[in-house]
Write a protein that holds these residues in place. Structure first.
Motif, PDB file in Angstrom:
ATOM      1  N   GLN A  36       0.835  -1.216   0.000  1.00 41.00           N
ATOM      2  CA  GLN A  36       0.000   0.000   0.000  1.00 41.00           C
ATOM      3  C   GLN A  36       0.865   1.259   0.000  1.00 41.00           C
ATOM      4  O   GLN A  36       0.414   2.326  -0.440  1.00 41.00           O
ATOM      5  N   MET A  45       1.888   2.851  -3.558  1.00 37.68           N
ATOM      6  CA  MET A  45       0.700   3.293  -4.303  1.00 37.68           C
ATOM      7  C   MET A  45       0.117   4.561  -3.672  1.00 37.68           C
ATOM      8  O   MET A  45      -0.288   5.494  -4.386  1.00 37.68           O
ATOM      9  N   ASN A  46       0.100   4.641  -2.366  1.00 38.04           N
ATOM     10  CA  ASN A  46      -0.431   5.841  -1.712  1.00 38.04           C
ATOM     11  C   ASN A  46       0.572   6.991  -1.768  1.00 38.04           C
ATOM     12  O   ASN A  46       0.171   8.159  -1.850  1.00 38.04           O
ATOM     13  N   MET A  85      -0.007   8.650  -5.055  1.00 38.10           N
ATOM     14  CA  MET A  85      -1.174   9.542  -5.056  1.00 38.10           C
ATOM     15  C   MET A  85      -0.876  10.807  -4.255  1.00 38.10           C
ATOM     16  O   MET A  85      -1.326  11.903  -4.599  1.00 38.10           O
ATOM     17  N   ARG A  87      -7.439  14.571   1.293  1.00 39.65           N
ATOM     18  CA  ARG A  87      -6.820  13.475   0.531  1.00 39.65           C
ATOM     19  C   ARG A  87      -5.393  13.236   1.041  1.00 39.65           C
ATOM     20  O   ARG A  87      -4.980  12.103   1.257  1.00 39.65           O
ATOM     21  N   SER A 104      -5.398  11.581   4.299  1.00 41.74           N
ATOM     22  CA  SER A 104      -5.853  10.202   4.142  1.00 41.74           C
ATOM     23  C   SER A 104      -4.712   9.294   3.671  1.00 41.74           C
ATOM     24  O   SER A 104      -4.480   8.219   4.214  1.00 41.74           O
ATOM     25  N   TYR A 105      -3.955   9.749   2.646  1.00 40.45           N
ATOM     26  CA  TYR A 105      -2.863   8.913   2.135  1.00 40.45           C
ATOM     27  C   TYR A 105      -1.765   8.740   3.183  1.00 40.45           C
ATOM     28  O   TYR A 105      -1.180   7.670   3.334  1.00 40.45           O
ATOM     29  N   ILE A 113      -2.936   6.254   5.670  1.00 37.75           N
ATOM     30  CA  ILE A 113      -2.898   4.892   5.118  1.00 37.75           C
ATOM     31  C   ILE A 113      -1.477   4.358   5.169  1.00 37.75           C
ATOM     32  O   ILE A 113      -1.227   3.214   5.560  1.00 37.75           O
ATOM     33  N   GLY A 163      -6.575   0.627   2.200  1.00 35.75           N
ATOM     34  CA  GLY A 163      -5.346   1.231   1.721  1.00 35.75           C
ATOM     35  C   GLY A 163      -5.086   1.027   0.242  1.00 35.75           C
ATOM     36  O   GLY A 163      -4.287   1.739  -0.350  1.00 35.75           O
ATOM     37  N   TYR A 164      -5.760   0.056  -0.377  1.00 35.43           N
ATOM     38  CA  TYR A 164      -5.679  -0.121  -1.835  1.00 35.43           C
ATOM     39  C   TYR A 164      -6.907   0.472  -2.514  1.00 35.43           C
ATOM     40  O   TYR A 164      -6.834   1.109  -3.557  1.00 35.43           O
ATOM     41  N   MET A 206       0.431   3.110 -10.527  1.00 35.11           N
ATOM     42  CA  MET A 206      -0.970   3.519 -10.646  1.00 35.11           C
ATOM     43  C   MET A 206      -1.319   3.893 -12.086  1.00 35.11           C
ATOM     44  O   MET A 206      -2.393   3.562 -12.586  1.00 35.11           O
TER      45      MET A 206
END
Lengths: 612, 129
Positions: free
Chosen positions: A383, A386-387, A390, A408, A411-412, A415, B13-14, B113
């Motif tokens: 995770q 990928m986060n 973003m 956002r 949030s990332y 995570i 988380g994904y 991504m």
């Protein structure tokens, strides 16, 4: 053998069918109302007895009776147990042609147990004659054969009938004995899998498993020596996994595997031959062994001092998994016999199959457990990039004049933190589960551990991984600067991992902006660690299962856990004699409490402020 | 009208970054956390992105797709499976899907991504949002 007996033997699939066939044929041949066959056996107390094996069609109710006769030692028949028992005890025939004669001549032993049942409680009226014969195998009686009520005659079975029966009894005795042997063989075969499975399922680590296998096989096959050989993953070498009864200097034995196309002479020893050819091998003498083309004597110098005097016999079977060779099971020197019998060899084959099954199951379980554990670590870690990607996009967009979306971004970040915390905790849990106190002799050195310092250290480590505004605090109670306990290095690590797990749970189930409070109390006879959160608490449904292995409560938006954390915590604390408990109110929060006994030797007279 | 992407993953988380990415790219998204969610919502989406381990200790993602196809709602485009594991580990179940005429792509986590976004755009033939 008499044709009637041969026919009965060939048709029967069991001793019961054999008995039934014999009595039906004989009742027809001799025109008898009743024909019964009795079989000798030894009961659990070691007493010799007779049990009814078969009865002809006219006396089916007799079979339902569990009537037995005891066979006493006195060959003159004193105190014989019934007339049937008398025949077996004295090895003498009995012939009577009336009920009165039966009772009179055999009054010392007649009991009438069978007669009342068989003759519908009117034996005096219905019983007419009896001829009973012992069934002899050499000098041993193996049963009794009886004919009752010769049809069309009031004087019983004539001498001609008796002569014919006498000619048949040896055959009947042989047939019964043959089936006895089969029964014993089957009984032994049936016992072994249960005993073997019990041994193989004992909870122990893999090195001990092989040791238990060779000990069990040696015991069940009465072998002086048993060895288990395993082919290496490359298929090139056959190595000794473990041996029972082996001289210790031989424990590094190996054989080279060969291509199946080579000649026997080129194979590196008989054990290797069994593996290459995938066939069993047995030798009943040193000469037999040396005569085999694959024999090389590679290890015989050490095993038998190359003299062969101490070698008596050997049996080796391949361990096959779906036709692929994985090893060899070998037994040597049968105790009490010159060689391994056919039953021994059959048992060895069964054991080989069970060993393959257990080794394969163990491998699969380990493989799937490892795969699952790896997933629990890899999934949260995946995770992060990928986060991060973003997160970078959001920041770049804002830098280029686009909207700054703080929700956002937060949030990332959360995570990522949560994922890292989860991966960290999972790997610690796995270490905690795997780590057991291991002592290499003697008592491990214990050290003084300050509980307050330990808790401070754990909280400091977790701080960078907190998210959602959750806070961690440590509240000292009175005099905690001297909260010392005595632990060895391994236990210290396990306690640390256990505390991390409880802290992680508290963080996981806390709501945004919540606080996890750690309190350390010093009491007269114990220390108390409290870890409290204001999170969602534990539901009534989950409550009974919280200490269960593999039970995992899913926290909202949080990666999956191992399900073993609290189980591990309990194991660690129980192992140290510490009490721990959890209390919770759904919707309000949870408290974990651990009570640690104070160690007297550290109680050196310092007061709660640390002064002497 | 914007195409709809089903984003099925039990791990927030994904699920969140993937759904955010497609929303930013102008797609509609439906989020699913379980096999039941997938079965209920798959027919509403143009492209299905499904985590194989739904929830985390099973291969219910593939089972969910199989169930939807069995119910007569075959996907209009290849299914995109995402997983920490490699496709080899699920070969038997994927074989069954192939036998049902379902095409799929497999992305091993973590993945770029942009790769996923471009793959979906390619599946939708360039007419996507």
């Amino acid at each position: 053998m008499r044709p009637e007996i041969i026919e009965a033997l060939s048709e029967a699939k069991s001793v019961d069918e054999l008995g039934k066939a014999i009595v039906e044929k004989c009742s027809h041949v001799f025109n008898a109302d009743v024909c019964t066959l009795w079989r000798c056996y030894q009961d659990d107390d070691g007493k010799r007895k007779l049990r009814l094996l078969a009865a002809s069609a006219k006396a089916p109710q007799t079979l339902a009776q569990e009537i037995t006769y005891e066979i006493h030692a006195d060959p003159d028949g004193q105190n014989a147990d019934g007339v049937t028992g008398f025949v077996a005890q004295t090895k003498r025939e009995v012939h009577v042609s009336s009920f009165e004669e039966l009772k009179e001549r055999y009054k010392s032993c007649w009991k009438g147990r069978m007669d009342r049942t068989q003759w519908e409680a009117e034996p005096a009226r219905l019983f007419r004659s009896l001829s009973a014969f012992p069934l002899m195998l050499g000098r041993q009686v193996v049963g009794v054969f009886k004919l009752e009520n010769k049809r069309g005659s009031d004087s019983g079975f004539p001498e001609s009938d008796r002569d014919r029966v006498r000619m048949m009894t040896a055959d009947i005795a042989s047939a019964l004995h043959f089936h006895n042997l089969l029964d014993q063989h089957s009984e032994r075969l049936m016992q072994v899998p249960t005993q073997m499975v019990e041994a193989l399922l004992r909870p122990f680590e893999s090195t001990q498993l092989v040791n238990e296998i060779v000990k069990t096989v040696a015991d069940r096959l009465h072998a002086e020596i048993c060895s288990l050989w395993i082919v290496d993953p490359g298929g090139k070498e056959l190595s000794l996994a473990d041996g029972y009864g082996f001289p210790t200097e031989t424990r590094r034995q190996t054989y080279q595997m060969s291509d199946p196309a080579v000649q026997d002479e080129e194979i590196d020893g008989i054990t290797a031959w069994v593996a290459v050819r995938k066939e069993p091998f047995w030798a009943n003498s040193w000469a037999d062994l040396k005569a085999h083309p694959s024999w090389s004597g590679k290890w015989d110098q050490t095993m038998w001092h190359d003299r062969g005097e101490n070698f008596r016999c050997l049996y080796a079977v391949p361990l096959l998994r779906q036709h692929a060779i994985i090893g060899v099971l070998k037994v040597e020197n049968r105790i009490g016999e010159a060689f391994f019998t056919a039953t021994d060899r059959a048992l060895c084959g069964i054991m080989a199959s069970l060993i393959v099954l257990v080794l394969e199951l163990g491998h699969q379980v380990r493989t799937s457990i490892i795969a699952d554990m790896a997933h629990l670590v890899r999934s949260p870690i995946g995770q992060v990039p990928m986060n991060l990607s973003m997160l970078e996009k959001e920041i770049k967009k804002a830098q280029q004049g686009g909207e700054l979306r703080l929700d956002r971004i937060e949030s990332y970040v959360n995570i990522i933190r949560r994922a890292l915390l989860s991966a960290d905790m999972t790997s610690r849990e796995l270490v905690g589960i795997a780590k057991r106190p291991a002592y290499l002799g003697g008592t491990p050195e214990r050290d003084c551990v300050n509980l307050y310092e330990l808790l401070t250290e754990r909280i400091k480590e977790l701080q960078p991984l907190l998210y959602n505004g959750i806070r961690l605090s440590l509240s000292p109670s009175n005099g905690v600067e001297n909260c010392d306990i005595s632990l060895d290095a391994t236990d210290r690590t396990r306690v640390q991992i256990a505390i991390d797990n409880v802290l992680h749970n508290a963080i996981k189930y806390s709501s945004r902006g919540g606080e996890v409070r750690v309190v350390l109390e010093k009491r007269p006879d114990q220390f108390c660690i409290l870890i409290q959160d204001d999170g969602c608490g534990i539901s009534e449904d989950d409550w009974p299962r919280i200490w269960e292995q593999n039970f995992s409560r899913r926290a909202a938006d949080h990666p999956q856990g191992t399900g073993m954390g609290l189980t591990m915590v309990k194991q660690v604390f129980d192992g140290l004699g510490w009490d721990c408990e959890i209390s919770s109110t759904e919707g309000s929060g949870t408290e974990f409490r651990a009570q640690i006994p104070r160690t007297e030797e550290l109680d050196d007279g310092r007061d709660d402020t640390g002064r002497r | 009208m914007a195409e709809t992407i089903l984003v099925a993953d039990d791990e927030h988380g994904y699920r969140q970054p993937i759904a955010d990415m497609f929303q930013d790219a102008g797609f509609e998204t439906i989020e699913a956390e379980s096999k039941e969610d997938v079965v209920e919502n798959a027919a509403l989406a143009d492209v299905w992105i499904v985590d194989v381990r739904l929830p985390s200790h099973a291969r219910e993602g593939i089972e969910a797709v199989t169930q939807v196809v069995d119910a007569g709602k075959a996907p209009t485009h290849p299914v995109i499976f995402i997983s920490v594991d490699s496709a080899v580990d699920a070969d038997d179940q994927l074989g069954a899907l192939r036998a049902m005429g379902v095409d799929y792509k497999w992305y091993e986590k973590p993945f770029e991504m942009e790769l996923l976004l471009n793959a979906v755009r390619s599946l939708l033939g360039g007419d996507s949002a």
